[in-house]
Design a protein around this motif. Structure first.
Motif, PDB file in Angstrom:
ATOM      1  N   TYR A  60       0.839  -1.200   0.000  1.00 51.38           N
ATOM      2  CA  TYR A  60       0.000   0.000   0.000  1.00 51.38           C
ATOM      3  C   TYR A  60       0.871   1.246   0.000  1.00 51.38           C
ATOM      4  O   TYR A  60       2.057   1.217   0.330  1.00 51.38           O
ATOM      5  N   ARG A 183      -3.763   3.853  -1.226  1.00 50.00           N
ATOM      6  CA  ARG A 183      -4.051   2.849  -2.248  1.00 50.00           C
ATOM      7  C   ARG A 183      -3.489   1.511  -1.791  1.00 50.00           C
ATOM      8  O   ARG A 183      -2.334   1.422  -1.374  1.00 50.00           O
ATOM      9  N   VAL A 184      -4.326   0.485  -1.864  1.00 49.82           N
ATOM     10  CA  VAL A 184      -3.942  -0.868  -1.467  1.00 49.82           C
ATOM     11  C   VAL A 184      -3.958  -1.760  -2.703  1.00 49.82           C
ATOM     12  O   VAL A 184      -4.896  -1.698  -3.496  1.00 49.82           O
ATOM     13  N   GLY A 246      -8.133  -2.800   2.068  1.00 48.45           N
ATOM     14  CA  GLY A 246      -8.612  -2.701   0.693  1.00 48.45           C
ATOM     15  C   GLY A 246      -9.712  -3.700   0.384  1.00 48.45           C
ATOM     16  O   GLY A 246      -9.969  -4.627   1.155  1.00 48.45           O
TER      17      GLY A 246
END
Length: 323
Positions: A60, A183-184, A246
């Protein structure tokens, strides 16, 4: 103010620290970026033909913002030894007060020793109220001088704060709607065989995620982080950070049929313990990596068995001043 009076005043507020006000102090902000990349393999060996292996990439990128009022503080609240050093300051002050007043110093005991001592004394007092009251006063003194490890241990008194340390630490805190982003990603392929009366049945599970956090999650990232910057060497200290979660898809193919599901993107959470340790005290930017053994399966094996795995972990971070 006499020295004794000053010592008594300090003893009353050992765990408080006041900001040092300066005409030059000004609020400022910083951007913290944490990027984690992981690659590895895993294996699950069960009975008979139950055997599964997998390869994966995951990680991530988290970006969040923090702010400070610019007031330098004496003490580093993110120091793992902070509580012991503050208690050691209180104990050292109390020792000086006792010496100035000609009082004996209480014996140094750890929690287990103190508990055993109190139980023995209580038994000796029995129902004697006067004896029990005297014991209560003694216990209060003993607790104030208790060995809690670190700077409170006998022989380590010099590790405690003195109260005369120059201000050098800046406290940074998250704030609402700070502009965080995260963001994963997950990319895992699991291949295996499942035991069947007619022989091994092959199957494949493919997990994927490329997830940008929703507004609620981003707000949590904004408000959940805090750190301390040492103005002397520029390094920073953190005690925890929020691991982004996520969502993704999982596609399973077995006996000629394919099924797809959506939900949490499974990651190897045990690896992030190492990441947190690297960020406990670190320079303002850097990169570190290691290879770790895995003990907790997060792959797509659909049978039980003995799990094993290896993963290479890399963390890159950067703490930047921003307007």
């Amino acid at each position: 103010m006499s020295r004794c009076t000053r010592l008594l005043a300090l003893a009353c507020v050992p765990a408080l620290f006041l900001p040092v006000h300066s005409a030059e102090a000004a609020a400022r902000r910083a951007r913290l970026t944490i990027d984690v990349k992981i690659e590895g393999t895993e294996l699950v060996v069960g009975n008979g033909n139950n055997r599964t292996s997998g390869k994966f990439r995951e990680g991530y990128t988290l970006v969040t913002y923090l702010e400070t009022d610019g007031e330098l503080q004496q003490y580093n609240t993110k120091d793992p030894e902070y509580a012991q050093k503050m208690m050691g300051l209180s104990q050292n002050v109390q020792r000086q007060v006792n010496a100035a007043q000609g009082k004996p110093q209480p014996k140094k005991m750890n929690q287990q020793e103190l508990q055993a001592y109190v139980q023995k004394k209580q038994a000796a007092c029995g129902a004697d109220t006067s004896c029990l009251m005297s014991l209560a006063n003694e216990v209060q003194q003993l607790m104030g001088n208790m060995d809690m490890g670190g700077a409170t241990s006998a022989g380590r008194e010099s590790e405690a704060y003195t109260g005369d340390e120059p201000p050098r630490f800046l406290n940074y805190f998250g704030f609402d709607n700070c502009g965080a982003s995260a963001r994963v990603f997950v990319d895992r392929t699991t291949n295996g065989t499942l035991g069947d009366v007619n022989g091994p049945v092959p199957y494949t599970v493919i997990d994927k995620a490329d997830y940008g956090s929703n507004p609620t999650e981003l707000r949590m990232y904004c408000n959940s982080h805090s750190l301390v910057i040492d103005s002397k060497d520029g390094s920073f200290w953190m005690d925890t950070y929020v691991l982004p979660q996520g969502k993704g898809t999982s596609v399973r193919t077995i006996r000629g049929k394919t099924e797809q599901s959506t939900g949490e993107a499974a990651t190897h959470g045990e690896l992030y313990t190492w990441v947190a340790e690297q960020l406990r005290h670190a320079p303002r930017n850097g990169t570190r990596s290691t290879t770790l053994k895995l003990t907790q399966g997060r792959g797509g094996a659909i049978h039980s068995g003995q799990y094993s795995g290896d993963a290479t972990v890399q963390v890159t971070w950067k703490l930047e001043d921003v307007k």
